[in-house]
Design a protein around this motif. Structure first.
Motif, PDB file in Angstrom:
ATOM      1  N   GLY A  96       0.807  -1.210   0.000  1.00  0.00           N
ATOM      2  CA  GLY A  96       0.000   0.000   0.000  1.00  0.00           C
ATOM      3  C   GLY A  96       0.840   1.260   0.000  1.00  0.00           C
ATOM      4  N   ILE A  97       1.406   1.609   1.172  1.00  0.00           N
ATOM      5  CA  ILE A  97       2.254   2.801   1.314  1.00  0.00           C
ATOM      6  C   ILE A  97       3.363   2.477   2.314  1.00  0.00           C
ATOM      7  CG2 ILE A  97       2.352   5.272   1.831  1.00  0.00           C
ATOM      8  CD1 ILE A  97      -0.772   5.237   1.624  1.00  0.00           C
ATOM      9  N   LEU A  98       4.599   2.461   1.844  1.00  0.00           N
ATOM     10  CA  LEU A  98       5.745   2.163   2.706  1.00  0.00           C
ATOM     11  C   LEU A  98       6.841   3.188   2.447  1.00  0.00           C
ATOM     12  CD1 LEU A  98       7.045   0.121   4.736  1.00  0.00           C
ATOM     13  CD2 LEU A  98       7.994  -1.058   2.726  1.00  0.00           C
ATOM     14  N   LEU A  99       7.354   3.802   3.529  1.00  0.00           N
ATOM     15  CA  LEU A  99       8.437   4.780   3.431  1.00  0.00           C
ATOM     16  C   LEU A  99       9.759   4.141   3.842  1.00  0.00           C
ATOM     17  CD1 LEU A  99       6.818   7.874   5.224  1.00  0.00           C
ATOM     18  CD2 LEU A  99       6.596   7.204   2.840  1.00  0.00           C
ATOM     19  N   LEU A 100      10.824   4.434   3.097  1.00  0.00           N
ATOM     20  CA  LEU A 100      12.171   4.000   3.458  1.00  0.00           C
ATOM     21  C   LEU A 100      13.170   5.073   3.062  1.00  0.00           C
ATOM     22  CD1 LEU A 100      10.794   1.205   1.887  1.00  0.00           C
ATOM     23  CD2 LEU A 100      12.797   0.244   2.987  1.00  0.00           C
ATOM     24  N   THR A 101      14.245   5.193   3.840  1.00  0.00           N
ATOM     25  CA  THR A 101      15.358   6.010   3.369  1.00  0.00           C
ATOM     26  C   THR A 101      15.994   5.281   2.185  1.00  0.00           C
ATOM     27  OG1 THR A 101      17.067   4.953   4.734  1.00  0.00           O
ATOM     28  CG2 THR A 101      15.784   6.732   5.753  1.00  0.00           C
ATOM     29  N   LYS A 102      16.670   6.042   1.347  1.00  0.00           N
ATOM     30  CA  LYS A 102      17.341   5.409   0.211  1.00  0.00           C
ATOM     31  C   LYS A 102      18.452   4.471   0.679  1.00  0.00           C
ATOM     32  CE  LYS A 102      16.229   8.269  -3.709  1.00  0.00           C
ATOM     33  NZ  LYS A 102      16.735   9.011  -4.883  1.00  0.00           N
ATOM     34  N   GLN A 103      19.087   4.809   1.782  1.00  0.00           N
ATOM     35  CA  GLN A 103      20.135   3.954   2.330  1.00  0.00           C
ATOM     36  C   GLN A 103      19.567   2.604   2.753  1.00  0.00           C
ATOM     37  OE1 GLN A 103      21.984   5.537   5.858  1.00  0.00           O
ATOM     38  NE2 GLN A 103      23.715   4.114   5.765  1.00  0.00           N
ATOM     39  N   HIS A 104      18.397   2.606   3.396  1.00  0.00           N
ATOM     40  CA  HIS A 104      17.780   1.351   3.834  1.00  0.00           C
ATOM     41  C   HIS A 104      17.288   0.523   2.651  1.00  0.00           C
ATOM     42  CE1 HIS A 104      16.963   3.099   8.119  1.00  0.00           C
ATOM     43  NE2 HIS A 104      18.166   2.559   8.012  1.00  0.00           N
ATOM     44  N   TYR A 105      16.773   1.181   1.615  1.00  0.00           N
ATOM     45  CA  TYR A 105      16.326   0.444   0.433  1.00  0.00           C
ATOM     46  C   TYR A 105      17.503  -0.248  -0.248  1.00  0.00           C
ATOM     47  CZ  TYR A 105      13.409  -0.632  -3.636  1.00  0.00           C
ATOM     48  OH  TYR A 105      12.692  -1.286  -4.631  1.00  0.00           O
ATOM     49  N   GLU A 106      18.625   0.429  -0.323  1.00  0.00           N
ATOM     50  CA  GLU A 106      19.825  -0.184  -0.896  1.00  0.00           C
ATOM     51  C   GLU A 106      20.326  -1.336  -0.032  1.00  0.00           C
ATOM     52  OE1 GLU A 106      22.340   3.283  -1.293  1.00  0.00           O
ATOM     53  OE2 GLU A 106      22.160   3.184  -3.491  1.00  0.00           O
ATOM     54  N   LEU A 107      20.203  -1.197   1.273  1.00  0.00           N
ATOM     55  CA  LEU A 107      20.611  -2.258   2.194  1.00  0.00           C
ATOM     56  C   LEU A 107      19.827  -3.543   1.931  1.00  0.00           C
ATOM     57  CD1 LEU A 107      22.491  -2.752   4.668  1.00  0.00           C
ATOM     58  CD2 LEU A 107      20.551  -2.101   6.120  1.00  0.00           C
ATOM     59  N   CYS A 108      18.572  -3.404   1.509  1.00  0.00           N
ATOM     60  CA  CYS A 108      17.727  -4.563   1.178  1.00  0.00           C
ATOM     61  C   CYS A 108      17.948  -5.045  -0.255  1.00  0.00           C
ATOM     62  CB  CYS A 108      16.251  -4.200   1.344  1.00  0.00           C
ATOM     63  SG  CYS A 108      15.742  -3.741   3.012  1.00  0.00           S
ATOM     64  N   ASN A 109      18.805  -4.370  -1.018  1.00  0.00           N
ATOM     65  CA  ASN A 109      18.968  -4.622  -2.451  1.00  0.00           C
ATOM     66  C   ASN A 109      17.638  -4.454  -3.182  1.00  0.00           C
ATOM     67  OD1 ASN A 109      20.199  -5.214  -4.911  1.00  0.00           O
ATOM     68  ND2 ASN A 109      20.026  -7.440  -4.638  1.00  0.00           N
ATOM     69  N   GLY A 110      16.832  -3.503  -2.733  1.00  0.00           N
ATOM     70  CA  GLY A 110      15.550  -3.252  -3.386  1.00  0.00           C
ATOM     71  C   GLY A 110      14.599  -4.425  -3.285  1.00  0.00           C
ATOM     72  N   MET A 111      13.740  -4.548  -4.277  1.00  0.00           N
ATOM     73  CA  MET A 111      12.732  -5.608  -4.302  1.00  0.00           C
ATOM     74  C   MET A 111      13.097  -6.653  -5.351  1.00  0.00           C
ATOM     75  SD  MET A 111       9.212  -3.370  -3.937  1.00  0.00           S
ATOM     76  CE  MET A 111       8.264  -4.715  -3.216  1.00  0.00           C
ATOM     77  N   SER A 112      12.532  -7.839  -5.207  1.00  0.00           N
ATOM     78  CA  SER A 112      12.775  -8.911  -6.170  1.00  0.00           C
ATOM     79  C   SER A 112      12.091  -8.602  -7.496  1.00  0.00           C
ATOM     80  CB  SER A 112      12.249 -10.236  -5.620  1.00  0.00           C
ATOM     81  OG  SER A 112      12.308 -11.246  -6.620  1.00  0.00           O
ATOM     82  N   ASN A 113      12.765  -8.926  -8.601  1.00  0.00           N
ATOM     83  CA  ASN A 113      12.207  -8.715  -9.936  1.00  0.00           C
ATOM     84  C   ASN A 113      11.453  -9.931 -10.469  1.00  0.00           C
ATOM     85  OD1 ASN A 113      13.498  -6.036 -10.354  1.00  0.00           O
ATOM     86  ND2 ASN A 113      15.388  -7.236 -10.268  1.00  0.00           N
ATOM     87  N   ARG A 114      11.256 -10.946  -9.637  1.00  0.00           N
ATOM     88  CA  ARG A 114      10.689 -12.213 -10.098  1.00  0.00           C
ATOM     89  C   ARG A 114       9.162 -12.260 -10.009  1.00  0.00           C
ATOM     90  NH1 ARG A 114      14.198 -16.375 -10.577  1.00  0.00           N
ATOM     91  NH2 ARG A 114      12.613 -17.919 -10.021  1.00  0.00           N
ATOM     92  N   PHE A 115       8.535 -11.179  -9.567  1.00  0.00           N
ATOM     93  CA  PHE A 115       7.087 -11.209  -9.329  1.00  0.00           C
ATOM     94  C   PHE A 115       6.345 -10.497 -10.460  1.00  0.00           C
ATOM     95  CE2 PHE A 115       8.963 -12.094  -5.293  1.00  0.00           C
ATOM     96  CZ  PHE A 115       8.089 -12.975  -4.674  1.00  0.00           C
ATOM     97  N   TRP A 116       5.857 -11.295 -11.415  1.00  0.00           N
ATOM     98  CA  TRP A 116       5.067 -10.787 -12.535  1.00  0.00           C
ATOM     99  C   TRP A 116       3.601 -11.122 -12.282  1.00  0.00           C
ATOM    100  CZ3 TRP A 116       7.751  -8.102 -16.285  1.00  0.00           C
ATOM    101  CH2 TRP A 116       9.143  -8.278 -16.306  1.00  0.00           C
ATOM    102  N   GLY A 117       2.717 -10.174 -12.557  1.00  0.00           N
ATOM    103  CA  GLY A 117       1.321 -10.336 -12.154  1.00  0.00           C
ATOM    104  C   GLY A 117       1.120  -9.661 -10.811  1.00  0.00           C
TER     105      GLY A 117
END
Length: 307
Positions: free
Chosen positions: A182-203
């Motif tokens: 829905g709505i999630l806030l993250l610092t850019k540093q934290h998003y990079e720490l997670c390596n972003g999101m997985s690209n395997r989810f189509w649909g």
């Protein structure tokens, strides 16, 4: 004699013409006010069919460059998008006014997927993160069909960790405790720490559940709003499932794969091309539209197409 000369005699003076123009202008404004549906969403509204076109909003607020009350941080509002233009016309001016009233410096990015693959929300957010520029230092992963109604919701810089604005006890549809969509806030540093999101989810679906596991795996803790008393009426959900169906098909190995954690992919391997980048204004609210062509390795994720 014909009727027109009676209504508009040949020697009509300037003053009656001025009065007539004034009367016509007033009638036009009155018709516009009566014909539009009112500004913004209706409190407590959830799925109410196709979203109505709002009345023209007031001029949006803009901070001056050196205005200290707006704070030093700047939000990149990342909105994954495909063919929901009616919702977009409501979303952009509404969110611009909402954030401006809270004195949140922000830039709205519409991440428009224009390829022929199935919709991939996570990859679009990865692209939006990479393309959002150095003048923003935190992101909001924001659904286009979810509008905040409670002005006490916090969109400020989430220094202490990911902040889930649309928490399970407030979201009108999803109430399980590990929900971070829905709505999630993250610092850019934290998003990079997670390596972003997985690209395997189509649909549609499951990518945010996998991202929750990435967040906890990176040693981060999800925080949520406190002191909000509006419950499930905290947001308006514009989506009508009968009018706009979601792509929920699970093809081949997709049903099994959707429950796995992707430990290799994310920001580091998202494949895309920006077809165009356009700065525009929606009812006076500025935004940037990125037309994005995603790429898919059909050997890795054959479910990115229906064929």
């Amino acid at each position: 004699s014909p009727p027109l000369p009676r209504l508009f005699p040949g020697r009509l003076s300037a003053f009656p013409l001025f009065l007539l123009a004034l009367l016509l202008g007033f009638a036009s404004l009155l018709w516009l006010q009566l014909s539009c549906s009112g500004e913004g969403p209706v409190p407590g509204g959830q799925d109410r069919g196709a979203p109505h076109q709002p009345c023209p909003p007031p001029a949006p607020l803009q901070p001056t460059q050196d205005e200290p009350s707006w704070g030093p941080h700047r939000l990149a509002l990342l909105v994954p998008f495909r063919e929901r233009f009616e919702e977009l016309l409501t979303f952009v001016p509404y969110m611009h006014r909402f954030l401006s009233k809270k004195k949140i410096r922000h830039h709205i990015f519409i991440l428009n997927q224009v390829d022929h693959f199935r919709f991939n929300r996570a990859s679009l957010i990865n692209v939006g993160f990479l393309e959002s520029g150095n003048d923003t230092d935190y992101i909001a992963m924001h659904d286009v069909d979810l509008l905040p109604l409670n002005e006490h919701l916090d969109y400020s810089f989430p220094e202490a960790g990911p902040f889930h604005v649309a928490s399970p006890e407030l979201h009108p549809l999803y109430h399980y405790k590990t929900y971070v969509g829905g709505i999630l806030l993250l610092t850019k540093q934290h998003y990079e720490l997670c390596n972003g999101m997985s690209n395997r989810f189509w649909g549609w679906g499951r990518e945010d559940d996998e991202f929750y596991r990435r967040i906890t795996g990176a040693g981060l803790q999800v925080r949520r709003p406190s002191g909000i008393t509006t419950g499930y009426e905290t947001f308006q959900h514009l989506h009508d499932p009968a009018w706009r169906k979601r792509d929920q098909k699970r093809i081949a190995a997709q049903k099994h794969e959707q429950f796995k954690v992707d430990r290799e992919g994310g920001l580091n391997n998202v494949r895309y091309r920006i077809e165009s980048r356009t700065d525009l204004s929606v009812a006076g609210a500025p935004c940037t539209v990125l037309n994005i062509l995603l790429d898919c390795d059909t050997n890795e994720t054959p479910w990115c197409t229906f064929g």
